[in-house]
Design an enzyme around this catalytic site. Sequence first.
Site, PDB file in Angstrom:
ATOM      1  N   HIS A  85       0.829  -1.209   0.000  1.00  0.00           N
ATOM      2  CA  HIS A  85       0.000   0.000   0.000  1.00  0.00           C
ATOM      3  C   HIS A  85       0.863   1.258   0.000  1.00  0.00           C
ATOM      4  CE1 HIS A  85      -3.279  -2.569   2.202  1.00  0.00           C
ATOM      5  NE2 HIS A  85      -2.991  -3.015   0.990  1.00  0.00           N
ATOM      6  N   HIS A 243      -9.111  -2.542  -4.965  1.00  0.00           N
ATOM      7  CA  HIS A 243      -8.007  -2.793  -4.039  1.00  0.00           C
ATOM      8  C   HIS A 243      -6.998  -3.760  -4.641  1.00  0.00           C
ATOM      9  CE1 HIS A 243      -5.857  -2.797  -0.277  1.00  0.00           C
ATOM     10  NE2 HIS A 243      -5.679  -4.086  -0.471  1.00  0.00           N
ATOM     11  N   ASP A 247      -3.043  -3.066  -5.107  1.00  0.00           N
ATOM     12  CA  ASP A 247      -1.975  -4.005  -4.746  1.00  0.00           C
ATOM     13  C   ASP A 247      -1.029  -4.239  -5.921  1.00  0.00           C
ATOM     14  OD1 ASP A 247      -2.750  -4.402  -2.116  1.00  0.00           O
ATOM     15  OD2 ASP A 247      -3.817  -6.273  -2.513  1.00  0.00           O
ATOM     16  N   HIS A 270      -0.602 -11.099  -4.983  1.00  0.00           N
ATOM     17  CA  HIS A 270       0.794 -10.716  -4.762  1.00  0.00           C
ATOM     18  C   HIS A 270       1.770 -11.679  -5.434  1.00  0.00           C
ATOM     19  CE1 HIS A 270      -0.494  -7.617  -2.081  1.00  0.00           C
ATOM     20  NE2 HIS A 270      -1.041  -8.458  -1.226  1.00  0.00           N
TER      21      HIS A 270
END
Length: 317
Positions: A85, A243, A247, A270
């Site tokens: 973030h 979101h 990321d 991720h």
Amino acid sequence: MGIELLGFQTTIASPVTLRGIGVHSGAEVEITFHPAEADAGIVFQRVLANGRLSEFKAVSPQVGNTDLCTVLGMSPATSIATIEHVMAAIYALGLDNLTIEVHGAEMPIMDGSSEPFIDAIEQVGVRALAVKRRYIRVIKPVRIESGASWSEFTPYDGMRFEVEIDFDCPLIGRQAWKGDMSPSVFKRELSRARTFGFMRDVERLWAAGYALGSSLENSVVISDDNTVVNIEGLRYTDEFVRHKTLDAVGDLSLAGAPFIGCYRSYRGGHKMNANALKALLSDPTAYEVVETATPRQRTRARDMVAVAVPGFAPWSA
């Protein structure tokens, strides 16, 4: 017309400090952004209990665990977790050089989004440096797959993200966000999107030592009946995919230099982001290093020219 890109490197005008808790550790954390010289890159310095520093450049080879967040370093005793973030805010605002002093094992989660970091940076301002900014321009497609998930880089005259998610949850389902990235787009469309999780996973995560600092103040929580627990509801109707895009912006910043191209992913995360970036950087025929051909502070992607920079590898540790 492509979006404007910065022609020269930047840093912040003066230091700024933020305090909060770590979403996984639940411990108090303090971080300070310090200005840095040109070509320094983004460097994290964790202050250990004995006063020594554990230092990591924010680049792909330094990435350790990517299961629930992005971690720099391999050992929990010295690593720095949940950087995505912070890095998304830094990348989206066009910051190239910073030293981030960290008192704790992870970044403070704040409200679960990038907005508090954007606000802190804008509070002190961005300063241009007298050194040209280099970009990694994608010149051929690079794709990775894992089961039903995939991610890819393709050539594009700008910096674009196309992220799609598909959850077996009626509240989320299949959502997509697509757009050319710029500071204004990130602030308006992505920066306030919060991390999210499912109530059914809480006890399992706690038992594994994760999410100890998670709360309704920093996460969107989905109940067992597929409704949002948070009283205020969602900030965007499709906050979940926004979101995930946030990321991705943070994870891809670990190239060490901004990219010119399009990043697309389906059911990513991720790990997929990190592996796609490694695949791109490991293929020298897939990209070229470019910089502006003019002395202007802002330029267009099409005006960038390839430069011969022997050994240029900002993503190296």
